[in-house]
Design a protein around this motif. Structure first.
Motif: not given
Lengths: 328, 328
Positions: A241-263
């Protein structure tokens, strides 16, 4: 002439497909068989889908003793709609059904992530050899078009990377934690009660589901040849929860992101909680899924939609079926 | 065999199309003519696009005295790419070019909102009669796929309404005002300096551009038969800083939203500043465009992308051209 359809798997997705097809009046598709682990209902003149659904829902559906494989092997359908549950380790039983149908030169449409993530290359090769389509829009992002969006609407573009939120359960949990200031365990319990999380939520919260989808994207969009184990993966159970609060104070959210860029030197294949600015298009709420597609001409294109749901997933399956119909 | 292409209009969009086609190595398209108000360059064996672009950019392009209409009427092309500027009142000169080409049974791809908004029904009818395609993905949302998204990826769905942000200039102004607390006039001046707003910004800030796009959506997607004057329209010049501040305190932003829902008792066809929750997918920043498509099966699907730009618009035009190529 109607395209003959066999549906394998009669859970939420299978029922959604039957429902959606029962409401179409154009006679483009005719379902001749529906099979699940308990047997099959078959009518080569076309099943009365409304009736079958009614019986299924009130527990009165009487099946013949034909197995799913009997249907896959022995009947004269044009499209196999394979919507059995995902097994990330073996891909079975869907993998065997898909293989068998493609060998027979039948088109296959699936929502089953296992076979596509494990055996994309083999199955695509089989499809090609046998002049059949092998389509799987429903495996990534539910109703949110991804593969079909990249096919025609972004034709002419080279796709250089994809990132996004591909798991509604994780997004629901992170959204509730951030908005309500509630701890992970409490929100997870709530999600289980609401049916948004499974009794054993490991598959979702540890990022396995997202990683499977990334493997599908990597292999199908970028021609990579990667496995689940190749994905650099961190789930959301460690997000406090602490990480989410800190993120929120900085105008951010935490999301589970998947990312793929090719070889290449800067290849990326990872799932992890990441900071996203609150006003960024990927910062979607609740169970929504979102994808950011990097392209060479159109720039960054975002698509957002419902990642799950019986009718929503059926919509993705139907779009694949209509593509097959239009390619005749 | 290559599809022969004539490009009418050689401003930003025309140059973007030429650039994008010059970089394709597949020989699918061959540009045989490019015409603008100053004349035409023509080579029935295919123009050297890189060379033409270089000459155009350094002011050394020598045109023949053939007019755009000479090209439209007299040459043997398969696809007319009509990218002259929009005239919302008459649709000219593009309207005459498109009519003429369709009458000759030539496919037409356009980024020109005037003809589509004014004469959709006539032009679509002409296309049908003459067995030609009439496509206009680039008229709404630039690189953001809208029509092509609704065609195949959302096939099987009925579209019940569309709303969104369809003008990047207005969105830039409202975003800057909200984020920086700057008044309308100051941000508008800045936008003019950056080339984001025209010297006379009326067309954008009074919502005329958005309204034209709504008319196109209304007529093309929903089969309505409406005109620019039918749109209930309010622009952004009356949005004061105080309103944005109050909205911000309530977790909202103000966006210029266009909305169309088809005929019936609850029909909607309007452009106006509206409150949007900050965490809503339509609350996109800067010059981005965003569309929310209400569907019967897939639920609400959002698409977000760049609404303008030479190469981005060319991407939309190219997707239409590739659709024509794939339909041969």
């Amino acid at each position: 002439m109607a395209l003959k359809v066999a549906i394998i798997g009669f859970g939420n997705v299978g029922k959604g497909v039957a429902r959606v097809l029962s409401e179409r009046k154009d006679g483009l598709f005719k379902v001749i068989a529906i099979a699940d682990s308990k047997g099959a209902v078959i009518d080569e003149d076309g099943l009365d889908l409304a009736k079958v659904l009614e019986l299924k829902n009130n527990g009165g559906l009487v099946r013949t003793s034909k197995s799913s494989m009997d249907v896959v092997r022995g009947y004269d359908y044009d499209i196999l709609v394979e919507v059995t549950p995902t097994d990330a380790k073996t891909g079975e039983p869907g993998l065997s059904y898909i293989r068998e149908a493609l060998k027979r030169g039948k088109h296959v449409v699936t929502s089953n992530k296992g076979p596509v993530a494990l055996k994309y290359k083999e199955l695509k090769g089989l499809a090609k050899e046998n002049n059949a389509h092998f389509l799987f829009e429903a495996t990534v992002g539910g109703a949110m078009p991804v593969f079909n969006l990249m096919r025609a609407p972004l034709a002419g573009n080279r796709i250089t990377g994809i990132m996004g939120i591909f798991n509604g359960t994780c997004n629901y949990i992170l959204t509730r934690m951030a908005n309500e200031g509630l701890p992970y365990d409490m929100v997870l319990s709530e999600a289980k009660e609401l049916g948004i999380a499974e009794a054993d939520p490991t598959y979702d919260v540890e990022g396995i589901d997202t990683a499977l989808k990334l493997v599908i994207l990597a292999n199908a969009v970028f021609g990579m040849d990667v496995k689940l184990e190749d994905v650099d993966r961190v789930g959301i159970s460690g997000v406090c929860l602490e990480a989410l609060k800190l993120a929120g104070e900085a105008g951010m959210v935490i999301k589970l992101i998947g990312e793929v860029r090719p070889n290449g030197e800067e290849a990326v294949l990872k799932v992890s909680p990441r900071l996203v600015p609150k006003n960024h298009p990927l910062a979607v709420q609740g169970t929504l899924n979102a994808a950011l597609i990097h392209t060479t001409l159109a720039g960054d294109i975002y698509v957002i939609g419902k990642g799950a749901g019986s009718i929503e997933t059926a919509s993705a399956i139907l779009s694949d079926m209509l593509y097959i119909a239009s390619s005749r």
